[in-house]
Design a protein around this motif. Structure first.
Motif, short mmCIF file in Angstrom:
data_model
loop_
_atom_site.label_atom_id
_atom_site.label_comp_id
_atom_site.label_asym_id
_atom_site.label_seq_id
_atom_site.Cartn_x
_atom_site.Cartn_y
_atom_site.Cartn_z
N GLN A 145 1.01 -1.10 0.08
CA GLN A 145 -0.18 0.80 -0.44
C GLN A 145 1.09 1.12 0.01
OE1 GLN A 145 -3.50 -0.07 0.55
NE2 GLN A 145 -3.84 2.54 0.11
N GLN A 146 2.27 1.45 0.89
CA GLN A 146 2.70 2.49 0.72
C GLN A 146 3.40 3.43 -0.10
OE1 GLN A 146 4.14 0.93 4.56
NE2 GLN A 146 2.91 2.91 6.19
N THR A 147 4.29 1.62 -0.76
CA THR A 147 5.13 1.68 -1.88
C THR A 147 3.95 2.28 -2.66
OG1 THR A 147 6.28 -0.01 -0.97
CG2 THR A 147 6.64 0.93 -3.55
N TYR A 148 2.72 1.48 -3.47
CA TYR A 148 1.81 2.50 -4.48
C TYR A 148 1.78 3.27 -4.21
CZ TYR A 148 2.70 -1.91 -7.10
OH TYR A 148 2.78 -3.12 -7.62
N GLU A 149 1.19 4.00 -4.00
CA GLU A 149 0.99 5.20 -3.01
C GLU A 149 2.03 6.61 -3.03
OE1 GLU A 149 -0.48 5.93 1.24
OE2 GLU A 149 -2.44 4.62 -0.31
N SER A 150 3.61 5.67 -2.40
CA SER A 150 4.52 6.76 -2.76
C SER A 150 5.08 7.24 -4.77
CB SER A 150 6.20 6.21 -2.07
OG SER A 150 6.28 4.92 -2.71
N PHE A 151 4.80 6.57 -5.06
CA PHE A 151 4.08 6.21 -6.68
C PHE A 151 3.27 7.53 -7.00
CE2 PHE A 151 8.16 2.95 -6.36
CZ PHE A 151 9.14 4.13 -6.90
N ASN A 152 2.45 7.63 -6.21
CA ASN A 152 1.18 8.21 -6.51
C ASN A 152 -0.48 7.80 -7.28
OD1 ASN A 152 1.70 11.09 -4.96
ND2 ASN A 152 3.05 11.14 -6.44
N LEU A 153 -0.05 6.21 -7.03
CA LEU A 153 -0.58 5.07 -7.80
C LEU A 153 -1.48 4.67 -6.59
CD1 LEU A 153 2.02 3.15 -9.46
CD2 LEU A 153 0.26 4.63 -10.87
N SER A 154 -2.93 4.62 -7.25
CA SER A 154 -4.30 4.27 -5.79
C SER A 154 -4.84 2.97 -6.63
CB SER A 154 -5.25 5.01 -6.12
OG SER A 154 -5.64 5.43 -7.25
N LEU A 155 -4.79 2.22 -5.24
CA LEU A 155 -5.34 1.15 -5.28
C LEU A 155 -6.59 0.68 -5.13
CD1 LEU A 155 -1.97 -0.43 -2.84
CD2 LEU A 155 -2.32 -0.95 -4.57
N THR A 156 -7.20 -0.33 -5.44
CA THR A 156 -8.86 -0.38 -5.65
C THR A 156 -8.85 -1.97 -4.51
OG1 THR A 156 -9.89 0.74 -7.57
CG2 THR A 156 -11.31 -0.59 -6.91
N GLU A 157 -9.75 -2.11 -3.45
CA GLU A 157 -9.73 -2.59 -2.71
C GLU A 157 -10.88 -3.94 -3.41
OE1 GLU A 157 -9.78 -4.68 1.71
OE2 GLU A 157 -9.68 -2.49 1.56
N ILE A 158 -9.94 -4.87 -3.22
CA ILE A 158 -10.77 -6.30 -3.85
C ILE A 158 -11.60 -6.58 -2.73
CG2 ILE A 158 -11.89 -9.04 -5.21
CD1 ILE A 158 -9.32 -7.79 -7.20
N PRO A 159 -13.00 -7.06 -1.96
CA PRO A 159 -13.03 -7.54 -0.98
C PRO A 159 -13.42 -9.20 -1.03
CG PRO A 159 -14.97 -6.94 -2.04
CD PRO A 159 -14.11 -6.32 -3.35
N LYS A 160 -13.67 -9.39 0.27
CA LYS A 160 -13.30 -10.84 0.74
C LYS A 160 -14.87 -12.08 0.28
CE LYS A 160 -9.67 -9.53 3.86
NZ LYS A 160 -9.92 -9.89 5.76
N ILE A 161 -14.67 -11.94 -1.34
CA ILE A 161 -15.43 -12.82 -1.62
C ILE A 161 -15.12 -13.70 -2.51
CG2 ILE A 161 -16.88 -10.97 -1.30
CD1 ILE A 161 -16.38 -9.51 -3.83
N SER A 162 -15.66 -14.97 -3.23
CA SER A 162 -15.50 -15.62 -3.54
C SER A 162 -14.97 -15.83 -5.39
CB SER A 162 -16.74 -16.77 -4.45
OG SER A 162 -17.40 -15.83 -5.68
N THR A 163 -14.08 -15.86 -5.59
CA THR A 163 -13.63 -15.66 -7.33
C THR A 163 -14.27 -15.41 -7.54
OG1 THR A 163 -11.56 -17.18 -6.31
CG2 THR A 163 -12.21 -16.75 -8.56
#
Length: 177
Positions: A145-163
């Protein structure tokens, strides 16, 4: 072509998700760190990353960056099971100084969508290449999380659900028809 990155710590379901996305028509680049580890194991090095983290990381970064640079026009979407910046996150996790050339190259990297899978104790499994504990995966997640944010890249969290539900989630976010 839209570039989609799937990232996350160890045993979060990335490989299964990417394999299923491929079955749904996405062009997918598969994880390559296991191949490097297995190749070096044949040469007598049990855990290449632990024995020589910089050499391992440079090799892995080079191969992932090569995947990233490929222009595949077979599909509207290309999916990557981890990316070069993940290498930096793992070095951060281990408190190892990152080679400057990896940082400068990482500044050139961008994806249309970056999805992260979070640690999930119920599906966590160790194997011969995955030596980290579940507790360590929590720190790796934070480092990603911190490393991607340090490059100004945002992450979308995928929920803990079935594949199956994760695939629906991704398709909805990227506008896959």
């Amino acid at each position: 072509m839209k570039k989609i990155l799937i990232t996350g710590g160890p045993s979060t379901g990335k490989t299964e998700l990417v394999s299923q996305l491929e079955r749904h028509g996405f062009y997918c680049f598969h994880e390559i760190s296991r191949e490097i580890t297995q190749k070096m194991r044949k040469k007598g090095i049990k855990q290449f990353f632990l024995e020589n983290p910089i050499k391992f990381s440079k090799e892995l970064f080079k191969l992932r960056y090569k995947q990233y640079k490929l222009n595949i026009n077979l599909s509207t979407y290309s999916v990557y099971d981890r990316g070069p910046i993940d290498v930096l996150a793992y070095l951060n996790f281990k408190n190892i100084e990152i080679p400057k050339n990896l940082v400068s190259t990482s500044k050139k990297i961008n994806y249309d969508y970056i999805f992260i899978l979070r640690p999930w104790k119920e599906i966590y499994i160790n194997d011969s290449e995955r030596y980290e504990t579940f507790e360590q995966s929590l720190y790796i997640d934070k480092s990603l999380q911190q490393t991607y944010e340090s490059f100004n890249l945002s992450l979308t969290e995928i929920p803990k659900i079935s594949t199956k539900e994760r695939i629906k989630f991704i398709k909805k976010v990227v506008g896959y028809e």
